[in-house]
Each structure stands twice: as structure tokens, then as C-alpha cells.
Design a protein around this motif. Structure first.
Motif, PDB file in Angstrom:
ATOM      1  N   THR A 215       0.848  -1.191   0.000  1.00 15.26           N
ATOM      2  CA  THR A 215       0.000   0.000   0.000  1.00 15.26           C
ATOM      3  C   THR A 215       0.882   1.240   0.000  1.00 15.26           C
ATOM      4  OG1 THR A 215      -1.736  -1.170   1.201  1.00 15.26           O
ATOM      5  CG2 THR A 215      -1.863   1.220   1.168  1.00 15.26           C
ATOM      6  N   GLU A 216       0.569   2.192  -0.856  1.00 14.25           N
ATOM      7  CA  GLU A 216       1.339   3.432  -0.945  1.00 14.25           C
ATOM      8  C   GLU A 216       0.392   4.623  -0.903  1.00 14.25           C
ATOM      9  OE1 GLU A 216       4.950   2.674  -3.883  1.00 14.25           O
ATOM     10  OE2 GLU A 216       3.067   1.941  -4.734  1.00 14.25           O
ATOM     11  N   GLY A 217       0.863   5.729  -0.355  1.00 14.26           N
ATOM     12  CA  GLY A 217       0.063   6.943  -0.310  1.00 14.26           C
ATOM     13  C   GLY A 217       0.913   8.145   0.037  1.00 14.26           C
ATOM     14  N   LEU A 218       0.447   9.329  -0.320  1.00 18.35           N
ATOM     15  CA  LEU A 218       1.163  10.572  -0.045  1.00 18.35           C
ATOM     16  C   LEU A 218       0.414  11.397   0.998  1.00 18.35           C
ATOM     17  CD1 LEU A 218       2.068  11.706  -3.686  1.00 18.35           C
ATOM     18  CD2 LEU A 218       3.582  10.608  -2.010  1.00 18.35           C
ATOM     19  N   SER A 219       1.165  11.938   1.940  1.00 21.36           N
ATOM     20  CA  SER A 219       0.594  12.855   2.932  1.00 21.36           C
ATOM     21  C   SER A 219       1.006  14.271   2.569  1.00 21.36           C
ATOM     22  CB  SER A 219       1.105  12.516   4.340  1.00 21.36           C
ATOM     23  OG  SER A 219       0.721  11.204   4.706  1.00 21.36           O
ATOM     24  N   ARG A 220       0.027  15.174   2.559  1.00 21.66           N
ATOM     25  CA  ARG A 220       0.312  16.568   2.205  1.00 21.66           C
ATOM     26  C   ARG A 220       1.129  17.225   3.316  1.00 21.66           C
ATOM     27  NH1 ARG A 220      -4.131  18.364   0.121  1.00 21.66           N
ATOM     28  NH2 ARG A 220      -5.232  16.368   0.247  1.00 21.66           N
ATOM     29  N   GLU A 221       1.705  18.374   2.997  1.00 21.20           N
ATOM     30  CA  GLU A 221       2.634  19.056   3.910  1.00 21.20           C
ATOM     31  C   GLU A 221       2.019  19.286   5.282  1.00 21.20           C
ATOM     32  OE1 GLU A 221       5.647  22.933   3.841  1.00 21.20           O
ATOM     33  OE2 GLU A 221       4.058  22.739   2.330  1.00 21.20           O
ATOM     34  N   LEU A 242       4.183  -6.214   9.456  1.00 23.66           N
ATOM     35  CA  LEU A 242       4.021  -4.876   8.900  1.00 23.66           C
ATOM     36  C   LEU A 242       5.358  -4.152   8.836  1.00 23.66           C
ATOM     37  CD1 LEU A 242       2.132  -2.536   7.960  1.00 23.66           C
ATOM     38  CD2 LEU A 242       2.107  -1.795  10.351  1.00 23.66           C
ATOM     39  N   LYS A 243       5.668  -3.627   7.655  1.00 26.27           N
ATOM     40  CA  LYS A 243       6.823  -2.727   7.485  1.00 26.27           C
ATOM     41  C   LYS A 243       6.292  -1.441   6.880  1.00 26.27           C
ATOM     42  CE  LYS A 243      11.493  -2.313   7.288  1.00 26.27           C
ATOM     43  NZ  LYS A 243      11.735  -0.953   6.846  1.00 26.27           N
ATOM     44  N   ASN A 269       4.436   7.349   1.833  1.00 27.65           N
ATOM     45  CA  ASN A 269       4.244   6.194   2.706  1.00 27.65           C
ATOM     46  C   ASN A 269       4.270   4.919   1.869  1.00 27.65           C
ATOM     47  OD1 ASN A 269       3.117   7.388   5.516  1.00 27.65           O
ATOM     48  ND2 ASN A 269       2.355   8.610   3.808  1.00 27.65           N
ATOM     49  N   SER A 270       5.087   3.964   2.268  1.00 24.26           N
ATOM     50  CA  SER A 270       5.138   2.657   1.613  1.00 24.26           C
ATOM     51  C   SER A 270       5.033   1.598   2.694  1.00 24.26           C
ATOM     52  CB  SER A 270       6.449   2.484   0.838  1.00 24.26           C
ATOM     53  OG  SER A 270       6.591   3.477  -0.149  1.00 24.26           O
ATOM     54  N   ASN A 297      -2.830   3.729  -3.150  1.00 24.12           N
ATOM     55  CA  ASN A 297      -2.852   2.592  -4.074  1.00 24.12           C
ATOM     56  C   ASN A 297      -2.516   1.346  -3.275  1.00 24.12           C
ATOM     57  OD1 ASN A 297      -2.277   0.602  -5.987  1.00 24.12           O
ATOM     58  ND2 ASN A 297      -1.389   2.054  -7.439  1.00 24.12           N
ATOM     59  N   SER A 298      -3.396   0.374  -3.267  1.00 21.35           N
ATOM     60  CA  SER A 298      -3.177  -0.857  -2.513  1.00 21.35           C
ATOM     61  C   SER A 298      -3.357  -2.046  -3.447  1.00 21.35           C
ATOM     62  CB  SER A 298      -4.159  -0.950  -1.343  1.00 21.35           C
ATOM     63  OG  SER A 298      -3.849  -2.054  -0.523  1.00 21.35           O
TER      64      SER A 298
END
Length: 463
Positions: A215-221, A242-243, A269-270, A297-298
Motif C-alpha cells: 500500500t502506498e500513499g502521499l501525505s500533504r505538507e 508490517l513494514k 508512505n510505503s 494505491n493498494s
């Protein structure tokens, strides 16, 4: 050095099964190319070994002449230790055999293997060897330095999964090291880098695994601070399956990135879940609660896909500079300093990499291997990544400046695979209370410090 290289060439060329390459010859330019262009060099001779006998002959010839000698597996040394100016490179790239015993879950890995060579062979049997995250990395350098990656929490460091080494020592001897034969050397090779010889074969343990939930995702500032505050506490209680890695960077202008995030500071985040995907979903959902929904995205990915997905981000020929360290706890002040620095990154490819270790790696006693850094679970790597030599000063200065501001909150210790070539003063810090034992092993197997192009442990007497 020129005379020495000619002497070595004359000594080797009639009894060398591999290739002896000198400047101007066909194949030399490709052979001298390394991953980190910042530390590119021009060796006088590249001895591309075909077998163990070639390695022994190369070491003996080099030791007799005193020529400066580097050892190259994948050429991925951040510090540039896999090459040298005017000396000789012992190149293992023709030695990439992997033999797998599926029933015993064991493998023999030749000294020149890349991580991709190992993964391809072991996955045919549905097995994995815990290693790094870029498939064109040399396995030898990674393992000898410790070896962290996606599976560290579940299966331990790469060096924790080695049961035996075969190496050529400074006098050209072929030596085995395991828990029963030369146990002090076995201890030192698990984290001691290339200080003791040229490893021609690793005997390793394997584990069953063919795919993971990624699972990947972006966190805003605005969400980076609460994200890091959540992560630092969440991971202390997280399951071993979990890693969760976080990198702070400037979001690229690509289709996959939401328009409002492009060119802005973000946290990438990965996360992987190694066990049953349904069991992992609640953990991943909680972890991603601070991510922009449009960026998440997962999916289930094969292990080989997992191991190659970072390859394009860290290609050969760019310029890399790092400083690394450990935290017992990621305090608020350190988070402040990181957030300030992200906005001032001189290159959009640069990252502040953050990972939480613990798990299986922390369960190995600090005395059991030479590798340090098992007690402080947070590992940080400031990885500058840029293209042009004209930007060297700005990028190196950014790393050094942020590191100096973060250093007071860090724990003593450093992961030698993340060290640049200007950090000789930190080598004892990598081993701490293990230093005297490391010096004793080095003094026994390499008393003249022949193998000195590494994060070096000087013997008691250097000549």
C-alpha cells in the motif's frame, strides 16, 4: 601506481581465466562505471575474475606489489569503495551463480551476485533471502554491511540469515567461516564490511514468500507532522508482518500525484503486509488515514516486483551523498528540523528516508554479530540525489547541515552501508563496544590493511 599495475598485469595475464582490462581497451569504460557518479574513478587495471582461483591470484599479485586495490561486486558503494584511482579493481561481476536447495531452504550465493540474481533464483522455489530494496545492488556489500530491507522486521538482517562464508584473505588463502570454523571471523563478517577479505560464496537461509500486500500513499505538507507523531508510536506496537517506511521529499510532477501536491513537500508512505492480506487491512487503513485519498494505491504484488519497484528512482550514473543515524525516539524537535529542511531541498530527487526496525533484527543479541544499531529502532538516511556536478556543493551542504542539526538527538551508531566516503571518524561509532574485537579480527586476517578501501578498521599495526 602505473608501474605497479603493469607488474600486476604481467604477473596475472598468463594464468588469469577472466578479463584483465586497462584504460583504452575495449570494454574498459563500461567496466569502470559505478553506480554513484560522485565518486567515479579511473583504475589502472580491472581484474574481472572468472572463478575463485582468479580472485586468489589477483589478491596475491596485488599484495606483492602493494598496489591500491578495490573490490567490486555490484559497484553500489555509496562511498566509492568499489573503485579506486590508478589502482586495481577486483571485479566479481562474472561470479553470479546461485544454487538453491528448496527442501533445506538454503542457498549458495556467489560473491558477484546482484540482489536481482538472488531473487530470480530463489523465487523459482517460492523462497526469499531477506535483502535490500534495489535489485541492481551487489549482494556482497549489502550483506557484509548488515543488510536492511522490506523483510528486516520479519526475518532479520541479511547478515543474520548467513550461515557460512568462503573468502579469500589478504595472503590469498581460501578460508571458511561459520559458527564452528573460524567463529571470530564469522562474527566479524556479519556487519564488518569488506575489512577481512573477498567473499566468494555465502551460505544462506531462505524463507517461504512469493507476494505481499503493498500500500502506498502521499501525505500533504500540513499532515506530515501528525503523520510522524502517529508513526513513531504506532510502529512500537505493530506486528512483525508490517513494514512501514516514510520518505520526506518534494512530490514530482507526474500523473500518479494529485495536482495539488505536485512540487510541494510530501511524505511518501510505503507499507507492506507479509501475512494474510485480510488480517493486514485494518493496520494499513489506520496507517493511511493521514494520506490524500487520491494518492492511495493498494495491491498484491509479487516479491520480485516489490524488489524492483525502487530501481528506477536510484539509477546508475547519478550523484549520491548520504549521512545516516539512529533515534531511540523521534522527538518533536527533530521532526521540526526535518520539516524545515524538506522545503529547502536543492534536488527534487532527494529524500529523508525513515524506517522502523525492531522485530526480528532486535531479537539478535548485540554481542552475536559485529553489526550495531539493534537497540535504537528508528533509522534515518539523508539521501541526496542529483544529476549535475555543478550542484555538488549545494546538495552536500544540505545533507551536512541537516545532519549536524539532528545529531544531538540521535543515539550513537551508524549503518555502514549508508555512510559516505568522508566519515572515517564515525567508523568506531558503528561498532562501539565491539570495536576492540573488530580490531583483533582485522589484525589477525589482514595485518597489513591490504583491504582498506572500506569503512576501515585499522589493524593494530598498519604498514
Amino acid at each position: 601506481m602505473v608501474e605497479a599495475s603493469e607488474e600486476v598485469y604481467a604477473s596475472l595475464h598468463r594464468r588469469f581465466a577472466g578479463d584483465l582490462l586497462r584504460p583504452g581497451q575495449s570494454g574498459y569504460e563500461d567496466a569502470r562505471t559505478i553506480w554513484n557518479a560522485l565518486v567515479a574513478r579511473t583504475p589502472a587495471l580491472i581484474a574481472r575474475c572468472a572463478d575463485v582461483g582468479d580472485v586468489q591470484n589477483a589478491v596475491r599479485a596485488a599484495a606483492e606489489t602493494g598496489i591500491l586495490t578495490a573490490v567490486r561486486c555490484g559497484g553500489h558503494s555509496l562511498a566509492g569503495f568499489s573503485t579506486c584511482e590508478g589502482g586495481m579493481v577486483i571485479d566479481l561481476s562474472r561470479m553470479r551463480q546461485v544454487t538453491v536447495d528448496p527442501e533445506a531452504r538454503r542457498a549458495r550465493i556467489a560473491g558477484g551476485c546482484l540482489l536481482g540474481s538472488v531473487d530470480t533464483a530463489t523465487q523459482k522455489a517460492g523462497l526469499i533471502f531477506p535483502s535490500g530494496v534495489v535489485s541492481h545492488t551487489g549482494a556482497s556489500g549489502l550483506i557484509l554491511g548488515g543488510g536492511t530491507g522490506w523483510l528486516t522486521r520479519r526475518f532479520g538482517l541479511s547478515c543474520d540469515n548467513v550461515e557460512g562464508f568462503t573468502l579469500v584473505t589478504a595472503d590469498g588463502s581460501l578460508v571458511r567461516a561459520n559458527s564452528k570454523e573460524n567463529p571470530d571471523l564469522f562474527w566479524g563478517l556479519r556487519g564488518g564490511g569488506g575489512n577481512f577479505g573477498v567473499v566468494t560464496e555465502f551460505e544462506v537461509k531462505l524463507h517461504p514468500l512469493t507476494s505481499v500486500l503493498l500500500t502506498e500513499g502521499l501525505s500533504r505538507e500540513a499532515d506530515i507532522r501528525p503523520l510522524l507523531e502517529c508513526w513513531r508510536d504506532f510502529m512500537a506496537e505493530a506486528p512483525l508482518d508490517l513494514k512501514w517506511n516514510i520518505d520526506l521529499r518534494i512530490a514530482p510532477h507526474t500523473r500518479e500525484v494529485p495536482i495539488e501536491l505536485r512540487g510541494r513537500p510530501v511524505a511518501g508512505n510505503s507499507l507492506i503486509w507479509i501475512g494474510d492480506p485480510e488480517a493486514g487491512c485494518p493496520y494499513l487503513e489506520r496507517a493511511l488515514s493521514l494520506c490524500s485519498p487520491d494518492s492511495v494505491n493498494s495491491r498484491i504484488v509479487s516479491f520480485v516486483d516489490l524488489q524492483t519497484m525502487a530501481d528506477a528512482a536510484f539509477p546508475h550514473g547519478r550523484r549520491y551523498y548520504t549521512k545516516s543515524g539512529y533515534f531511540n525516539y523521534l522527538d518533536d524537535g527533530s521532526i521540526d528540523r526535518m520539516l524545515e529542511a524538506v522545503a529547502a531541498m536543492p534536488s527534487p530527487e532527494t529524500q529523508i528516508e525513515l524506517a522502523y526496525l525492531g522485530g526480528a533484527a532486535a531479537r539478535v543479541s548485540a554481542k552475536e554479530t559485529a553489526f550495531g544499531g539493534r537497540n535504537a529502532p528508528f533509522i534515518m538516511n539523508l539521501l541526496a540525489n542529483w544529476a549535475e556536478a555543478s550542484a555538488d556543493a549545494a546538495n552536500i551542504s544540505w545533507v551536512r547541515g541537516l545532519f549536524s542539526r539532528l545529531r544531538p538527538a540521535m543515539q550513537p551508531g551508524v549503518y555502514i552501508n549508508f555512510m559516505s566516503g568522508d566519515e572515517e571518524d564515525r567508523v568506531p561509532e558503528a561498532y562501539q563496544e565491539r570495536w576492540d574485537r573488530m580490531v583483533a579480527v582485522k589484525s589477525h586476517y589482514d595485518p597489513n590493511n591490504f583491504f582498506r578501501l572500506n569503512q576501515n578498521i585499522p589493524p593494530k599495526r598498519s604498514y
